[in-house]
Design an enzyme around this catalytic site. Structure first.
Site, PDB file in Angstrom:
ATOM      1  N   LYS A 156      32.169  39.041  30.231  1.00  0.00           N
ATOM      2  CA  LYS A 156      31.683  39.035  31.614  1.00  0.00           C
ATOM      3  C   LYS A 156      30.522  40.025  31.809  1.00  0.00           C
ATOM      4  CE  LYS A 156      36.152  37.518  33.488  1.00  0.00           C
ATOM      5  NZ  LYS A 156      37.157  37.725  34.574  1.00  0.00           N
ATOM      6  N   TYR A 159      36.482  28.053  37.634  1.00  0.00           N
ATOM      7  CA  TYR A 159      37.513  28.753  38.402  1.00  0.00           C
ATOM      8  C   TYR A 159      38.041  27.878  39.544  1.00  0.00           C
ATOM      9  CZ  TYR A 159      36.616  33.183  35.950  1.00  0.00           C
ATOM     10  OH  TYR A 159      36.518  34.184  35.005  1.00  0.00           O
ATOM     11  N   ASN A 209      36.965  42.653  34.770  1.00  0.00           N
ATOM     12  CA  ASN A 209      37.995  42.875  33.745  1.00  0.00           C
ATOM     13  C   ASN A 209      37.561  42.381  32.359  1.00  0.00           C
ATOM     14  OD1 ASN A 209      38.125  40.172  34.299  1.00  0.00           O
ATOM     15  ND2 ASN A 209      40.325  40.112  34.691  1.00  0.00           N
ATOM     16  N   GLU A 245      37.317  23.846  28.264  1.00  0.00           N
ATOM     17  CA  GLU A 245      36.337  24.942  28.390  1.00  0.00           C
ATOM     18  C   GLU A 245      35.320  24.926  27.254  1.00  0.00           C
ATOM     19  OE1 GLU A 245      38.740  28.479  28.943  1.00  0.00           O
ATOM     20  OE2 GLU A 245      39.476  27.745  30.887  1.00  0.00           O
ATOM     21  N   HIS A 291      36.985  36.649  29.958  1.00  0.00           N
ATOM     22  CA  HIS A 291      37.774  35.447  30.246  1.00  0.00           C
ATOM     23  C   HIS A 291      38.237  34.887  28.910  1.00  0.00           C
ATOM     24  CE1 HIS A 291      39.010  31.433  31.425  1.00  0.00           C
ATOM     25  NE2 HIS A 291      38.352  31.026  30.355  1.00  0.00           N
TER      26      HIS A 291
HETATM   27  P1  IDP Z   1      42.701  35.426  33.894  1.00  0.00           P
HETATM   28  O1  IDP Z   1      41.229  35.786  33.790  1.00  0.00           O
HETATM   29  O2  IDP Z   1      43.577  36.532  33.362  1.00  0.00           O
HETATM   30  O3  IDP Z   1      43.033  34.073  33.288  1.00  0.00           O
HETATM   31  P2  IDP Z   1      42.877  34.167  36.540  1.00  0.00           P
HETATM   32  O4  IDP Z   1      44.083  34.183  37.432  1.00  0.00           O
HETATM   33  O5  IDP Z   1      42.517  32.866  35.891  1.00  0.00           O
HETATM   34  O6  IDP Z   1      43.065  35.338  35.464  1.00  0.00           O
HETATM   35  O7  IDP Z   1      41.646  34.665  37.422  1.00  0.00           O
HETATM   36  C1  IDP Z   1      40.331  34.545  36.963  1.00  0.00           C
HETATM   37  C2  IDP Z   1      39.549  35.824  37.275  1.00  0.00           C
HETATM   38  O8  IDP Z   1      39.443  35.988  38.672  1.00  0.00           O
HETATM   39  C3  IDP Z   1      40.238  37.088  36.784  1.00  0.00           C
HETATM   40  O9  IDP Z   1      39.935  37.389  35.442  1.00  0.00           O
HETATM   41  C4  IDP Z   1      39.691  38.141  37.723  1.00  0.00           C
HETATM   42  O10 IDP Z   1      38.400  38.563  37.294  1.00  0.00           O
HETATM   43  C5  IDP Z   1      39.548  37.368  39.023  1.00  0.00           C
HETATM   44  N1  IDP Z   1      40.726  37.528  39.888  1.00  0.00           N
HETATM   45  C6  IDP Z   1      41.871  36.806  39.845  1.00  0.00           C
HETATM   46  N2  IDP Z   1      42.733  37.217  40.776  1.00  0.00           N
HETATM   47  C7  IDP Z   1      42.104  38.230  41.443  1.00  0.00           C
HETATM   48  C8  IDP Z   1      42.490  39.067  42.542  1.00  0.00           C
HETATM   49  O11 IDP Z   1      43.595  38.973  43.093  1.00  0.00           O
HETATM   50  N3  IDP Z   1      41.576  39.991  42.944  1.00  0.00           N
HETATM   51  C9  IDP Z   1      40.352  40.124  42.362  1.00  0.00           C
HETATM   52  N4  IDP Z   1      39.950  39.362  41.325  1.00  0.00           N
HETATM   53  C10 IDP Z   1      40.821  38.424  40.873  1.00  0.00           C
HETATM   54 MG    MG Z   2      42.510  32.161  33.912  1.00  0.00          MG
END
Ligand code: IDP
Ligand code: MG
Length: 156
Positions: A10, A50, A113, A127, A116
């Site tokens: 990212k 997403y 974070n 993907e 992905h």
């Molecule tokens: P993942 O990346 O661990 O698969 P997902 O639930 O698919 O998690 O969410 C995609 C991305 O969206 C996350 O990596 C994070 O950057 C962001 N995200 C998801 N939930 C939240 C939230 O509650 N607050 C802020 N960012 C979030």
């Molecule tokens: Mg995800």
């Protein structure tokens, strides 16, 4: 089973100079890099990627963050690679991710974070197709391959 998984390094990872750190972890784990490129993501592709989050209040923030800098797209191959990579990433909220994981060691953020990674065989397949054409994905042997897995794993 030999699998391919898609990862996105990212914008925070590119901006903080952590690309090599993350790639090095996958290399040392014994995974094989089979596709690699840099791109600027668009709103359209992010809404598709997403789709499960488009209706969340934080989606606009995710979208603008993911577009704020080029990202690195990669495909890694290995035995059980999809789960292996997800385990190495740690949980989504980096503040809760275990030390030793990529998010646990390198980030203190929920949204920024680092990475992905595909979360299932179905999503990995979709993907890979979303971000790479067939010619951009390489099927090649490495001399070290024979030492990376036991014989029963190589045949699957
Ligand atoms: P993942 O990346 O661990 O698969 P997902 O639930 O698919 O998690 O969410 C995609 C991305 O969206 C996350 O990596 C994070 O950057 C962001 N995200 C998801 N939930 C939240 C939230 O509650 N607050 C802020 N960012 C979030
Ligand atoms: Mg995800």
């Amino acid at each position: 089973m030999m699998q391919r998984t898609l990862i996105i390094l990212k914008p925070d990872t590119v901006q903080r100079g952590l690309v090599g750190e993350v790639v090095s972890r996958f290399e040392r784990k014994g995974l094989k890099l089979v596709a690699n490129k840099m791109t600027l993501l668009t709103g359209d592709i992010l809404k598709e990627h997403y789709a499960h989050l488009v209706d969340k209040p934080f989606f606009p923030g995710i979208e603008s963050f993911m577009k704020c800098s080029p990202v690195i797209l990669q495909i890694w191959e290995g035995f059980g690679a999809i789960d292996v990579v997800r385990t190495m990433c740690g949980v989504t909220n980096s503040r809760e991710a275990s030390p030793g994981t990529i998010r646990g060691d390198l980030s203190s953020s929920y949204g920024s974070n680092i990475i992905h990674a595909s979360d299932s065989p179905e999503n990995a397949e979709a993907e890979v197709k979303r971000f790479f054409s067939d010619e951009e994905v390489f099927d090649y042997k490495k001399v070290i391959d024979q030492y990376s897995y036991s014989d029963d794993e190589k045949t699957h």
